[in-house]
Design an enzyme around this catalytic site. Structure first.
Site, short mmCIF file in Angstrom:
data_model
loop_
_atom_site.label_atom_id
_atom_site.label_comp_id
_atom_site.label_asym_id
_atom_site.label_seq_id
_atom_site.Cartn_x
_atom_site.Cartn_y
_atom_site.Cartn_z
CB SER A 66 -0.95 -0.03 1.20
OG SER A 66 -1.94 0.95 1.11
CG ASP A 105 -2.63 4.18 -1.32
OD1 ASP A 105 -3.36 3.94 -2.30
OD2 ASP A 105 -2.64 3.47 -0.29
CG ASP A 156 -3.05 -0.48 -2.35
OD1 ASP A 156 -3.04 0.67 -1.87
OD2 ASP A 156 -3.65 -1.43 -1.81
CG ASP A 198 -6.16 0.94 -0.43
OD1 ASP A 198 -5.22 1.77 -0.46
OD2 ASP A 198 -6.29 0.10 0.48
#
Length: 443
Positions: free
Chosen positions: A101, A239, A241, A243
């Site tokens: 992430s 960010d 990834d 999400d």
């Protein structure tokens, strides 16, 4: 207490934590064995972000799954929410994302989705952990799984959003996007092209090492600078990834996840509707007061988008999120989704000629000070009990002017000390007082 899972999957420094090829192989085999035990369809969907360690970890995971007889469909480099979306659409037994992430590139990990597209609950995580620590299971009669690459599935996700919002998005402003050199790179651009948005892209050139480096939703100075340089009307930062999402207005002023949630709540008719809002322990009190004054039911969950989701389902609400930028809208998906949220916001902003700043909550927000105290052990309720008296003293001094939150991070070895007050000086004073007590009693 979980052995491997944190608040958002499993993650750590590659080669110096559990994030090693051997562990990923065991994880894949553990989940594959559970899939077989429960009679689910024998295939899973997998994706990854742009970290250089992603491929070898992915293939280790695949080998464990294949050994258990599970087929794997690999979407390649894609945002986390797309894996969740495809897992549900194609009725896969599970979805995996190799990602850490917003963490630095030296970290990596895995997020795991159930067949319903939700992150695993505590009970299922415990089952997975028990299998990881059990014997490695090979499929009988050599009925091993297959591996297939299907990198064009992103088009289906984009078309799904266009079908829902194509008639609503007519945004004429200039947009700057920051993809954090992560999983949304190129994909976010393709999405905005589909909606005919005028945009400039920054931090969308991943090299395996530059993910989240001085960019993305955890380093908003980059998008603020870009908005000023390009005289843009809106900045959107994701960010690693994708999400999480943070936006900035035409004045380069940040609107965090709480602010985004508030905008969507005000225009929930455009975004599918909801009977209430779920925030977290970190949600600014100003938003809570605003919801109450407008008779919008509001509850706080524990920090972590999986807990936001649990409370959304429990209370029958559709929209929730976190200050950090996880925004969930169950009308359109099952997890935090920066791309979908961006399109929802563009649909809202398309409804008037008002600047983005006009959609923000009027007035000053309560002031927050958060200090991370590094610790070399996992904080438990017993540790927090030692600080209960100090917290009570701070709360007594704050009265109705603020609140206190001590929270162990689920992804980093730190204790987060957060104080909210009507002035920054007061918030900082009480936060520093509590940090000193933490150092005296725990360090």
């Amino acid at each position: 207490m979980a052995k491997y899972f944190g608040t958002d999957g499993i993650r750590g420094e590659v080669g110096k934590s559990v994030i090693k090829a051997e562990f990923m192989q065991k994880l894949g085999n553990a989940v594959g064995t559970l899939i077989n035990d429960n009679g689910y369809p024998g295939f899973v969907i997998i994706g990854q972000d742009t970290r250089s360690s992603g491929k070898f970890l992915k293939f280790a995971l695949v080998s464990g799954l294949n050994a258990a007889g599970i087929d794997v469909i690999d979407l390649g480099v894609v945002p986390t929410p797309i894996v969740a979306f495809m897992t549900v659409k194609y009725k896969a037994a599970a979805g995996f994302v190799i990602t850490a992430s917003h963490n630095k590139f030296t970290d990596n990990g895995v997020k795991l989705f159930s067949s319903s597209g939700f992150k695993l609950d505590d009970a299922l995580e415990e089952e997975v952990e028990a299998k990881i620590d059990s014997d490695f299971i090979y499929q009988t009669e050599c009925k091993f799984g297959n591996y297939k690459v299907a990198e064009n599935f992103i088009d289906e996700y984009i078309e799904n959003l266009f079908e829902r919002f194509g008639s609503l998005v007519n945004y004429k402003g200039k947009v700057v996007i920051d993809c954090a050199n992560g999983a949304a790179s190129n994909h976010f651009e393709a999405l905005l092209d589909r909606f005919c948005i005028d945009y400039i892209s920054v931090a969308s050139n991943p090299d395996g090492l530059n993910i989240n480096v001085d960019c993305g939703a955890t380093c908003t100075s980059n998008i603020k600078k870009a908005v000023i340089e390009h005289n843009a009307d809106l900045g959107i930062s994701l960010d690693g990834d994708a999400d999480r999402i943070i936006i900035v207005d035409e004045n380069a002023q940040e609107i965090d996840g709480d602010g985004i949630l508030n905008i969507i709540a005000q225009y929930s008719n455009i975004c599918g509707g909801t009977t209430g809002i779920v925030g977290t322990q970190m949600t600014n009190m100003s938003y809570e007061n605003h919801y109450k004054s407008n008779n919008i039911p509001f509850i706080r969950s524990k920090v972590g988008d999986r807990y936001v989701l649990e409370d959304l389902v429990k209370h029958g609400y559709k929209i929730g999120g976190e200050s950090s930028g996880h925004v969930i809208n169950l009308n359109f998906g099952t997890t935090g989704d920066g791309l979908s949220t961006a399109i929802q916001l563009l649909a809202i902003f398309s409804q008037s000629d008002k600047p983005v700043s006009a959609f923000k909550l009027p007035g000053e927000l309560m002031q927050q000070t958060m200090i991370n105290v590094p610790l070399n052990f996992k904080v438990t309720s017993d540790h927090l009990a030692k600080l209960a008296g100090d917290v009570a003293k701070a709360e007594e001094r704050l009265g109705s002017r603020g609140r206190v939150l001590l929270r162990p991070s689920g992804t980093e070895p730190v204790l987060r000390v957060m104080v909210e007050a009507d002035t920054k000086d007061l918030a900082t004073k009480e936060a520093e007082y509590l940090v000193e007590k933490v150092k005296q009693k725990l360090v």
